[in-house]
Design a protein around this motif. Structure first.
Motif, PDB file in Angstrom:
ATOM      1  N   GLN A  92       0.829  -1.203   0.000  1.00 27.77           N
ATOM      2  CA  GLN A  92       0.000   0.000   0.000  1.00 27.77           C
ATOM      3  C   GLN A  92       0.869   1.261   0.000  1.00 27.77           C
ATOM      4  OE1 GLN A  92      -3.047  -0.075   3.027  1.00 27.77           O
ATOM      5  NE2 GLN A  92      -3.797  -2.105   2.409  1.00 27.77           N
ATOM      6  N   SER A  93       1.886   1.287   0.854  1.00 31.91           N
ATOM      7  CA  SER A  93       2.815   2.421   0.908  1.00 31.91           C
ATOM      8  C   SER A  93       2.116   3.738   1.247  1.00 31.91           C
ATOM      9  CB  SER A  93       3.617   2.526  -0.402  1.00 31.91           C
ATOM     10  OG  SER A  93       4.383   1.345  -0.604  1.00 31.91           O
ATOM     11  N   HIS A  94       1.370   3.716   2.337  1.00 31.12           N
ATOM     12  CA  HIS A  94       0.879   4.959   2.945  1.00 31.12           C
ATOM     13  C   HIS A  94       2.009   5.470   3.829  1.00 31.12           C
ATOM     14  CE1 HIS A  94      -3.146   4.283   1.463  1.00 31.12           C
ATOM     15  NE2 HIS A  94      -3.176   3.085   2.011  1.00 31.12           N
ATOM     16  N   LEU A  95       2.784   6.412   3.295  1.00 29.15           N
ATOM     17  CA  LEU A  95       4.048   6.791   3.935  1.00 29.15           C
ATOM     18  C   LEU A  95       3.943   8.157   4.608  1.00 29.15           C
ATOM     19  CD1 LEU A  95       6.510   5.655   1.102  1.00 29.15           C
ATOM     20  CD2 LEU A  95       5.940   4.440   3.215  1.00 29.15           C
ATOM     21  N   GLY A  96       4.795   8.345   5.624  1.00 35.91           N
ATOM     22  CA  GLY A  96       4.874   9.620   6.323  1.00 35.91           C
ATOM     23  C   GLY A  96       6.185  10.341   6.077  1.00 35.91           C
ATOM     24  N   GLY A  97       6.854   9.986   5.013  1.00 36.67           N
ATOM     25  CA  GLY A  97       8.147  10.570   4.680  1.00 36.67           C
ATOM     26  C   GLY A  97       8.862   9.642   3.721  1.00 36.67           C
ATOM     27  N   LEU A  98      10.182   9.653   3.745  1.00 34.77           N
ATOM     28  CA  LEU A  98      10.942   8.814   2.818  1.00 34.77           C
ATOM     29  C   LEU A  98      10.603   7.341   3.038  1.00 34.77           C
ATOM     30  CD1 LEU A  98      14.476  10.467   3.092  1.00 34.77           C
ATOM     31  CD2 LEU A  98      12.783  10.807   1.273  1.00 34.77           C
ATOM     32  N   PRO A  99      10.590   6.543   1.973  1.00 33.22           N
ATOM     33  CA  PRO A  99      10.450   5.098   2.166  1.00 33.22           C
ATOM     34  C   PRO A  99      11.686   4.574   2.894  1.00 33.22           C
ATOM     35  CG  PRO A  99      11.039   5.574  -0.115  1.00 33.22           C
ATOM     36  CD  PRO A  99      10.778   6.894   0.554  1.00 33.22           C
TER      37      PRO A  99
ATOM     38  N   THR B 293       0.131   2.783  -8.057  1.00 33.39           N
ATOM     39  CA  THR B 293      -1.163   3.459  -7.938  1.00 33.39           C
ATOM     40  C   THR B 293      -1.088   4.442  -6.778  1.00 33.39           C
ATOM     41  OG1 THR B 293      -2.385   1.545  -8.786  1.00 33.39           O
ATOM     42  CG2 THR B 293      -3.632   3.143  -7.469  1.00 33.39           C
ATOM     43  N   VAL B 294      -1.491   5.686  -7.015  1.00 29.60           N
ATOM     44  CA  VAL B 294      -1.627   6.661  -5.926  1.00 29.60           C
ATOM     45  C   VAL B 294      -3.071   6.640  -5.424  1.00 29.60           C
ATOM     46  CG1 VAL B 294       0.287   8.153  -6.537  1.00 29.60           C
ATOM     47  CG2 VAL B 294      -1.925   8.527  -7.635  1.00 29.60           C
ATOM     48  N   TRP B 295      -3.212   6.864  -4.095  1.00 29.21           N
ATOM     49  CA  TRP B 295      -4.528   6.658  -3.476  1.00 29.21           C
ATOM     50  C   TRP B 295      -5.358   7.947  -3.520  1.00 29.21           C
ATOM     51  CZ3 TRP B 295      -6.554   2.222  -3.597  1.00 29.21           C
ATOM     52  CH2 TRP B 295      -7.701   1.925  -2.853  1.00 29.21           C
ATOM     53  N   GLY B 296      -5.672   8.376  -4.743  1.00 30.81           N
ATOM     54  CA  GLY B 296      -6.463   9.584  -4.970  1.00 30.81           C
ATOM     55  C   GLY B 296      -5.746  10.485  -5.954  1.00 30.81           C
ATOM     56  N   ILE B 297      -6.429  11.515  -6.410  1.00 27.38           N
ATOM     57  CA  ILE B 297      -5.858  12.399  -7.422  1.00 27.38           C
ATOM     58  C   ILE B 297      -5.410  13.722  -6.779  1.00 27.38           C
ATOM     59  CG2 ILE B 297      -6.347  13.655  -9.558  1.00 27.38           C
ATOM     60  CD1 ILE B 297      -8.164  11.314 -10.374  1.00 27.38           C
ATOM     61  N   ARG B 298      -6.363  14.520  -6.299  1.00 29.82           N
ATOM     62  CA  ARG B 298      -6.026  15.801  -5.661  1.00 29.82           C
ATOM     63  C   ARG B 298      -5.934  15.616  -4.143  1.00 29.82           C
ATOM     64  NH1 ARG B 298     -11.401  18.265  -8.150  1.00 29.82           N
ATOM     65  NH2 ARG B 298     -11.986  16.334  -7.071  1.00 29.82           N
ATOM     66  N   ASP B 299      -5.197  16.488  -3.493  1.00 30.14           N
ATOM     67  CA  ASP B 299      -5.137  16.433  -2.026  1.00 30.14           C
ATOM     68  C   ASP B 299      -6.548  16.446  -1.419  1.00 30.14           C
ATOM     69  OD1 ASP B 299      -2.368  16.274  -1.746  1.00 30.14           O
ATOM     70  OD2 ASP B 299      -2.137  18.457  -1.771  1.00 30.14           O
ATOM     71  N   SER B 300      -7.445  17.132  -2.045  1.00 29.28           N
ATOM     72  CA  SER B 300      -8.819  17.203  -1.527  1.00 29.28           C
ATOM     73  C   SER B 300      -9.580  15.891  -1.714  1.00 29.28           C
ATOM     74  CB  SER B 300      -9.578  18.336  -2.220  1.00 29.28           C
ATOM     75  OG  SER B 300      -9.455  18.225  -3.628  1.00 29.28           O
ATOM     76  N   ASP B 301      -9.038  14.983  -2.495  1.00 26.52           N
ATOM     77  CA  ASP B 301      -9.656  13.663  -2.663  1.00 26.52           C
ATOM     78  C   ASP B 301      -9.116  12.650  -1.656  1.00 26.52           C
ATOM     79  OD1 ASP B 301     -11.069  14.487  -5.031  1.00 26.52           O
ATOM     80  OD2 ASP B 301      -9.198  14.250  -6.160  1.00 26.52           O
TER      81      ASP B 301
ATOM     82  N   GLY C  98       8.825 -15.232  -7.209  1.00 29.06           N
ATOM     83  CA  GLY C  98       8.081 -15.546  -8.424  1.00 29.06           C
ATOM     84  C   GLY C  98       6.716 -14.895  -8.503  1.00 29.06           C
ATOM     85  N   VAL C  99       6.568 -13.756  -7.847  1.00 25.95           N
ATOM     86  CA  VAL C  99       5.327 -12.978  -7.946  1.00 25.95           C
ATOM     87  C   VAL C  99       5.660 -11.570  -8.447  1.00 25.95           C
ATOM     88  CG1 VAL C  99       3.999 -14.216  -6.189  1.00 25.95           C
ATOM     89  CG2 VAL C  99       5.503 -12.316  -5.489  1.00 25.95           C
ATOM     90  N   ASP C 100       4.681 -10.928  -9.111  1.00 29.52           N
ATOM     91  CA  ASP C 100       4.800  -9.509  -9.401  1.00 29.52           C
ATOM     92  C   ASP C 100       4.619  -8.727  -8.107  1.00 29.52           C
ATOM     93  OD1 ASP C 100       5.091 -10.038 -12.097  1.00 29.52           O
ATOM     94  OD2 ASP C 100       3.002  -9.566 -12.601  1.00 29.52           O
ATOM     95  N   VAL C 101       5.164  -7.543  -8.081  1.00 31.72           N
ATOM     96  CA  VAL C 101       4.901  -6.626  -6.972  1.00 31.72           C
ATOM     97  C   VAL C 101       4.355  -5.322  -7.550  1.00 31.72           C
ATOM     98  CG1 VAL C 101       6.591  -7.669  -5.418  1.00 31.72           C
ATOM     99  CG2 VAL C 101       7.300  -5.794  -6.916  1.00 31.72           C
ATOM    100  N   GLN C 102       3.508  -4.673  -6.769  1.00 37.28           N
ATOM    101  CA  GLN C 102       2.889  -3.424  -7.202  1.00 37.28           C
ATOM    102  C   GLN C 102       2.793  -2.488  -6.004  1.00 37.28           C
ATOM    103  OE1 GLN C 102      -0.895  -4.936  -8.596  1.00 37.28           O
ATOM    104  NE2 GLN C 102       0.006  -5.771 -10.467  1.00 37.28           N
ATOM    105  N   ILE C 103       2.936  -1.198  -6.242  1.00 34.58           N
ATOM    106  CA  ILE C 103       2.682  -0.193  -5.216  1.00 34.58           C
ATOM    107  C   ILE C 103       1.220   0.202  -5.407  1.00 34.58           C
ATOM    108  CG2 ILE C 103       3.443   1.967  -4.190  1.00 34.58           C
ATOM    109  CD1 ILE C 103       5.606  -0.351  -4.536  1.00 34.58           C
ATOM    110  N   THR C 104       0.383  -0.078  -4.414  1.00 32.75           N
ATOM    111  CA  THR C 104      -1.060  -0.093  -4.672  1.00 32.75           C
ATOM    112  C   THR C 104      -1.851   1.087  -4.120  1.00 32.75           C
ATOM    113  OG1 THR C 104      -1.302  -1.482  -2.719  1.00 32.75           O
ATOM    114  CG2 THR C 104      -1.207  -2.605  -4.874  1.00 32.75           C
ATOM    115  N   GLU C 105      -1.335   1.781  -3.106  1.00 34.99           N
ATOM    116  CA  GLU C 105      -2.132   2.857  -2.487  1.00 34.99           C
ATOM    117  C   GLU C 105      -1.243   4.007  -2.057  1.00 34.99           C
ATOM    118  OE1 GLU C 105      -4.773   1.386   0.573  1.00 34.99           O
ATOM    119  OE2 GLU C 105      -5.188  -0.459  -0.525  1.00 34.99           O
ATOM    120  N   LEU C 106      -0.295   4.369  -2.910  1.00 38.58           N
ATOM    121  CA  LEU C 106       0.744   5.316  -2.502  1.00 38.58           C
ATOM    122  C   LEU C 106       0.164   6.683  -2.150  1.00 38.58           C
ATOM    123  CD1 LEU C 106       3.821   5.853  -2.258  1.00 38.58           C
ATOM    124  CD2 LEU C 106       3.790   6.439  -4.691  1.00 38.58           C
ATOM    125  N   ASP C 107       0.527   7.166  -0.980  1.00 38.77           N
ATOM    126  CA  ASP C 107       0.353   8.576  -0.607  1.00 38.77           C
ATOM    127  C   ASP C 107       1.412   8.882   0.443  1.00 38.77           C
ATOM    128  OD1 ASP C 107      -0.911   7.271   1.553  1.00 38.77           O
ATOM    129  OD2 ASP C 107      -2.901   8.037   1.049  1.00 38.77           O
TER     130      ASP C 107
END
Ligand code: XIL
Length: 297
Positions: free
Chosen positions: A203-210, A261-269, A225-234
């Motif tokens: 998901q990577s809901h982060l509060g600063g640098l990874p 994937t980022v978890w929304g488009i605008r900060d207001s979203d 042997g699996v793909d990895v994806q960043i799914t909810e980045l903010d």
């Protein structure tokens, strides 16, 4: 490229956003969505409470709207999510044992069948591991139906939609820690026993640098042997622009990291009210984090 999606595509990846069906009538919102992103994840519309509000009665209005929008704009769809302890309908919250297990299996079968052929990757199971140092499962009504509930969910999803990639998705798994290692051990076990799993979502809901071992953590999963994806980045905080660039660079350095994937488009979203963790400001203007992200792609 001049957009996030086109630049990611040049690297063989997608760049997506979480989308709310109720905002698809907003021209500013869809203008950014359709210009910048080539994947979407329904933010809430595919969750159990939305799709099966009463037992055996399925409701796909919002989810179908998002899928139709995606298909008409050439965007992939990440399905989110089939089995989760949160955002369950009230009728399921009070269930246990074989009744709940059967309800989960029926839910997965019905929803995955409804969207069959339209989903790039499903978050089959979301957030099933505990925070902290145990490396074990999170307690939930689903967990109490038996430790095999996760593999049953994956086998059920595979039977319903064999063409979708099947992911396990979680948070606080960004570095090598007890929680991510617990998940790593589950994925390794699934691969050794032939339980169908194709990808792991961070998901990577982060509060600063990874964390400094972010890329190494993605790589150790890919090596199973699996793909990895960043799914909810903010990402909140003053290092936001650098942090986004570091996440992008880590994904691009792992050949099996197939998209972000980022978890929304605008900060207001954003669901993180007041934290301004996204790439566009409330007016839809590109932020410094947008530029650093695009430059890293
Ligand atoms: C969040 C949504 O963004 C909110 O609108 C909703 O009120 C709660 O859920 N992890 C997940 C997502 O997997 O489904 C969550 O989405 C954020 C945390």
């Amino acid at each position: 490229g001049t957009t996030l999606g086109a630049s990611a595509a040049e690297k063989g990846r997608y760049f997506g956003a979480a989308v709310a069906a109720g905002k698809l009538s907003n021209g500013t919102y869809t203008g950014i969505l359709d210009r910048e992103f080539n994947s979407v994840t329904p933010e809430n519309e595919m969750k159990w409470d939305a799709t099966e509000p009463s037992q055996g009665r399925f409701s796909y209005t919002g989810a179908d709207q998002i899928v139709a929008h995606a298909q008409s704009h050439g965007q992939k769809v990440r399905g989110h999510t089939l089995a989760w302890h949160s955002q369950q309908p009230g009728w399921a919250q009070g269930m246990s044992g074989s009744a709940l297990r059967n309800a989960m299996v029926n839910h997965i079968t019905q929803v995955a069948t409804h969207f069959k052929g339209k989903i790039y990757a499903w978050d089959v199971v979301n957030e099933a591991f505990a925070d902290g140092g145990s490396g074990g499962r999170r307690d939930s009504n689903l967990q109490r139906t038996g430790n095999d509930w996760i593999e049953v969910a994956f086998r059920t999803a595979r039977a319903a939609d064999p063409g979708a990639k099947l992911c396990y998705n979680d948070y606080n798994t960004d570095g090598i820690n007890a929680k991510s290692t617990g998940i790593y051990n589950m994925v390794r076990d699934f691969k050794s026993r032939g339980v169908p799993i194709d990808c792991v979502g961070f998901q990577s809901h982060l509060g600063g640098l990874p964390p400094s071992d972010y890329q190494a953590n993605l790589q150790r999963f890919a090596d199973l042997g699996v793909d990895v994806q960043i799914t909810e980045l903010d990402i909140s905080g003053s290092s936001q622009a650098t942090a986004y660039a570091n996440v992008v660079k880590a994904c691009l350095a792992v050949s099996r990291c197939t998209g972000i994937t980022v978890w929304g488009i605008r900060d207001s979203d954003s669901w993180r009210t007041g934290e301004n963790p996204l790439l566009f400001d409330g007016n839809g203007n590109k932020k410094a984090a947008y530029t650093s992200t695009l430059n890293a792609l």
